[in-house]
Design a protein around this motif. Structure first.
Motif, PDB file in Angstrom:
ATOM      1  N   LEU A 135     -12.759  -8.147  -1.740  1.00 17.91           N
ATOM      2  CA  LEU A 135     -12.445  -7.128  -0.747  1.00 17.91           C
ATOM      3  C   LEU A 135     -10.991  -7.161  -0.272  1.00 17.91           C
ATOM      4  N   ILE A 136     -10.126  -7.899  -0.962  1.00 18.21           N
ATOM      5  CA  ILE A 136      -8.768  -8.055  -0.445  1.00 18.21           C
ATOM      6  C   ILE A 136      -8.051  -6.718  -0.306  1.00 18.21           C
ATOM      7  N   LEU A 137      -8.148  -5.855  -1.319  1.00 16.07           N
ATOM      8  CA  LEU A 137      -7.441  -4.575  -1.261  1.00 16.07           C
ATOM      9  C   LEU A 137      -8.123  -3.582  -0.342  1.00 16.07           C
ATOM     10  N   HIS A 138      -9.425  -3.766  -0.122  1.00 16.34           N
ATOM     11  CA  HIS A 138     -10.127  -2.931   0.845  1.00 16.34           C
ATOM     12  C   HIS A 138      -9.766  -3.357   2.275  1.00 16.34           C
ATOM     13  N   SER A 139      -9.778  -4.670   2.514  1.00 18.34           N
ATOM     14  CA  SER A 139      -9.780  -5.163   3.887  1.00 18.34           C
ATOM     15  C   SER A 139      -8.410  -5.183   4.545  1.00 18.34           C
ATOM     16  N   LEU A 140      -7.348  -5.488   3.800  1.00 15.74           N
ATOM     17  CA  LEU A 140      -6.061  -5.639   4.466  1.00 15.74           C
ATOM     18  C   LEU A 140      -5.579  -4.352   5.106  1.00 15.74           C
ATOM     19  N   GLN A 141      -5.872  -3.207   4.489  1.00 19.14           N
ATOM     20  CA  GLN A 141      -5.408  -1.953   5.097  1.00 19.14           C
ATOM     21  C   GLN A 141      -6.162  -1.631   6.380  1.00 19.14           C
ATOM     22  N   VAL A 142      -7.342  -2.232   6.552  1.00 22.96           N
ATOM     23  CA  VAL A 142      -8.085  -2.104   7.808  1.00 22.96           C
ATOM     24  C   VAL A 142      -7.580  -3.138   8.809  1.00 22.96           C
ATOM     25  N   ASN A 143      -7.378  -4.350   8.350  1.00 24.08           N
ATOM     26  CA  ASN A 143      -7.080  -5.452   9.261  1.00 24.08           C
ATOM     27  C   ASN A 143      -5.654  -5.441   9.785  1.00 24.08           C
ATOM     28  N   ILE A 144      -4.704  -4.835   9.046  1.00 27.31           N
ATOM     29  CA  ILE A 144      -3.362  -4.703   9.624  1.00 27.31           C
ATOM     30  C   ILE A 144      -3.339  -3.618  10.696  1.00 27.31           C
ATOM     31  N   ARG A 145      -4.426  -2.864  10.797  1.00 26.41           N
ATOM     32  CA  ARG A 145      -4.583  -1.887  11.878  1.00 26.41           C
ATOM     33  C   ARG A 145      -5.377  -2.462  13.046  1.00 26.41           C
ATOM     34  N   GLY A 146      -5.585  -3.747  13.068  1.00 31.27           N
ATOM     35  CA  GLY A 146      -6.362  -4.355  14.151  1.00 31.27           C
ATOM     36  C   GLY A 146      -7.851  -4.183  13.991  1.00 31.27           C
ATOM     37  N   GLY A 147      -8.307  -4.040  12.726  1.00 27.54           N
ATOM     38  CA  GLY A 147      -9.732  -3.865  12.469  1.00 27.54           C
ATOM     39  C   GLY A 147     -10.191  -2.428  12.624  1.00 27.54           C
ATOM     40  N   ARG A 148      -9.269  -1.501  12.549  1.00 23.13           N
ATOM     41  CA  ARG A 148      -9.633  -0.089  12.668  1.00 23.13           C
ATOM     42  C   ARG A 148      -9.527   0.596  11.313  1.00 23.13           C
ATOM     43  N   TYR A 184       0.807  -1.220   0.000  1.00 22.78           N
ATOM     44  CA  TYR A 184       0.000   0.000   0.000  1.00 22.78           C
ATOM     45  C   TYR A 184       0.847   1.281   0.000  1.00 22.78           C
ATOM     46  N   ASN A 185       2.153   1.136   0.261  1.00 25.51           N
ATOM     47  CA  ASN A 185       3.023   2.302   0.429  1.00 25.51           C
ATOM     48  C   ASN A 185       2.498   3.202   1.552  1.00 25.51           C
ATOM     49  N   ILE A 186       2.200   2.576   2.678  1.00 29.45           N
ATOM     50  CA  ILE A 186       1.657   3.311   3.831  1.00 29.45           C
ATOM     51  C   ILE A 186       2.458   2.964   5.089  1.00 29.45           C
ATOM     52  N   ALA A 187       3.768   3.023   4.998  1.00 31.38           N
ATOM     53  CA  ALA A 187       4.607   2.642   6.130  1.00 31.38           C
ATOM     54  C   ALA A 187       4.336   3.490   7.364  1.00 31.38           C
ATOM     55  N   ASP A 188       3.806   4.696   7.159  1.00 36.69           N
ATOM     56  CA  ASP A 188       3.553   5.576   8.301  1.00 36.69           C
ATOM     57  C   ASP A 188       2.130   5.457   8.834  1.00 36.69           C
ATOM     58  N   CYS A 189       1.360   4.463   8.343  1.00 38.82           N
ATOM     59  CA  CYS A 189      -0.048   4.373   8.750  1.00 38.82           C
ATOM     60  C   CYS A 189      -0.204   3.890  10.182  1.00 38.82           C
ATOM     61  N   CYS A 190       0.700   3.017  10.618  1.00 34.28           N
ATOM     62  CA  CYS A 190       0.591   2.421  11.943  1.00 34.28           C
ATOM     63  C   CYS A 190       1.881   1.662  12.223  1.00 34.28           C
ATOM     64  N   PRO A 191       2.266   1.512  13.470  1.00 37.71           N
ATOM     65  CA  PRO A 191       3.475   0.744  13.778  1.00 37.71           C
ATOM     66  C   PRO A 191       3.330  -0.712  13.338  1.00 37.71           C
ATOM     67  N   ALA A 192       4.366  -1.266  12.727  1.00 33.30           N
ATOM     68  CA  ALA A 192       4.336  -2.673  12.307  1.00 33.30           C
ATOM     69  C   ALA A 192       4.924  -3.536  13.420  1.00 33.30           C
ATOM     70  N   ASP A 193       4.308  -3.422  14.595  1.00 36.15           N
ATOM     71  CA  ASP A 193       4.805  -4.149  15.758  1.00 36.15           C
ATOM     72  C   ASP A 193       3.713  -4.912  16.490  1.00 36.15           C
ATOM     73  N   GLY A 194       2.522  -4.980  15.887  1.00 32.45           N
ATOM     74  CA  GLY A 194       1.421  -5.706  16.515  1.00 32.45           C
ATOM     75  C   GLY A 194       0.777  -4.988  17.682  1.00 32.45           C
ATOM     76  N   SER A 195       1.165  -3.726  17.926  1.00 34.55           N
ATOM     77  CA  SER A 195       0.641  -3.011  19.093  1.00 34.55           C
ATOM     78  C   SER A 195      -0.838  -2.655  18.967  1.00 34.55           C
ATOM     79  N   GLN A 196      -1.429  -2.898  17.797  1.00 32.88           N
ATOM     80  CA  GLN A 196      -2.860  -2.647  17.607  1.00 32.88           C
ATOM     81  C   GLN A 196      -3.713  -3.682  18.344  1.00 32.88           C
ATOM     82  N   TRP A 197      -3.088  -4.786  18.778  1.00 31.28           N
ATOM     83  CA  TRP A 197      -3.762  -5.802  19.578  1.00 31.28           C
ATOM     84  C   TRP A 197      -3.200  -5.769  20.995  1.00 31.28           C
ATOM     85  N   ASP A 198      -3.971  -6.270  21.937  1.00 30.37           N
ATOM     86  CA  ASP A 198      -3.515  -6.300  23.320  1.00 30.37           C
ATOM     87  C   ASP A 198      -2.541  -7.429  23.589  1.00 30.37           C
ATOM     88  N   ARG A 199      -2.624  -8.497  22.785  1.00 30.21           N
ATOM     89  CA  ARG A 199      -1.716  -9.628  23.000  1.00 30.21           C
ATOM     90  C   ARG A 199      -1.431 -10.319  21.679  1.00 30.21           C
TER      91      ARG A 199
END
Length: 303
Positions: free
Chosen positions: A264-277, A117-132
């Motif tokens: 919905l693959i291109l729609h959904s992954l950019q939401v789901n790598i954010r923890g569903g946000r 997506y070329n959105i490296a600044d969209c969210c940390p790529a460290d899984g912190s969008q989930w609690d565990r």
């Protein structure tokens, strides 16, 4: 609903599946019959790609069921970042305050799709969008019941299954026997890894109940999502034809070449790598999805 002593000894959770027909997805509420503690697995946030509208009817139905049954919700779980629907994990977290979780390899999926997506600044790529973030073999509890996390890659880099008593929630590994197995051609997917994950599931006791995450109703039959290890060994349309890893890889890769990408693959992954946000609102207060062009290979123009 009360449990019998036999149910408690066998570790037999109460399982309720909710079929979401727009995406052919199955959401689950899983409860310990002794304590009425429960988890949600793979909740769906409603999305209409034609209008861009989002809604929460599917997720709210899960909460209403939990309330009717007198359950106490302990976890909101995803098996992997989905390519065919938006996860409702973020919405449910905000609604209930209950922690969210997913497999620890989600960080690899985040990095992969941020590049697409070329959105490296969209969210940390460290899984912190989930609690565990769960590791392979990690255990936790639903009430008095142990849950074991099984790393089951192949469909994605991050897929996990949840083993609860006599039930395993296997999402995109094996479908119902007449549906075969899940595709493995998404970015980061591997038919060989999927074969090995399936063998891990098939090594569970024959009576283990298997709950899949999708049902595409072959032949127009009614939706179904529960089988057993024994049934899959005897009847699965792919596994009965493929007795070796090489056979399976050949069958799976040939099948995948015929399949169009999920709508919905291109729609959904950019939401789901954010923890569903959903993406953050822009300066006009509206949210936008980003669709990369020519990112996933050839199209099926007749679809």
């Amino acid at each position: 609903m009360s449990a019998t002593d036999a149910d408690r000894r066998q570790g037999k959770p109460i399982v309720k599946g909710f079929f979401e027909k727009r995406t052919s997805s199955v959401q689950y509420v899983v409860a310990d019959p002794e304590t009425k503690r429960s988890v949600i697995i793979d909740p769906v946030l409603d999305f209409d790609p034609k209008s861009g509208a989002t809604a929460t009817q599917s997720a709210d139905e899960l909460l209403r069921y939990i309330d009717r049954e007198g359950y106490e919700l302990e976890w909101i779980l995803d098996t992997h970042p989905h390519a065919d629907h938006f996860s409702a994990a973020g919405y449910l977290k905000d609604k209930t305050g209950v922690p969210t979780a997913i497999g620890e390899k989600v960080v690899d999926v985040q990095k992969l799709w941020q590049g697409i997506y070329n959105i490296a600044d969209c969210c940390p790529a460290d899984g912190s969008q989930w609690d565990r973030l769960f590791a392979d073999g990690e255990r936790f509890k639903i009430g008095t019941m142990d849950v074991e996390v099984l790393f089951t890659p192949g469909h994605t880099l991050a897929s996990v299954a949840y083993l609860v008593g006599d039930a395993a929630f296997i999402h995109d590994t094996i479908f119902m026997p007449d549906g075969g197995t899940a595709r493995a051609d998404f970015p980061g997917g591997s038919a060989r890894a999927l074969w090995r994950s399936i063998q891990r599931i098939m090594a569970l006791p024959d009576e283990t109940r298997l709950f899949t995450g999708h049902d595409y109703c072959p032949g127009g039959r009614k939706p179904a999502w529960e089988s057993t290890v024994a049934q899959q060994k005897a009847e699965n349309t792919h596994l009965t034809k493929a007795t070796t890893e090489e056979d399976f890889v050949a069958i799976r890769e040939a099948r995948d070449r015929e399949l169009p990408m999920p709508k919905l693959i291109l729609h959904s992954l950019q939401v789901n790598i954010r923890g569903g946000r959903l993406p953050e609102p822009e300066s006009n207060g509206k949210r936008y999805l980003k669709i990369p062009l020519d990112a996933l290979g050839g199209a099926h123009w007749d679809e």
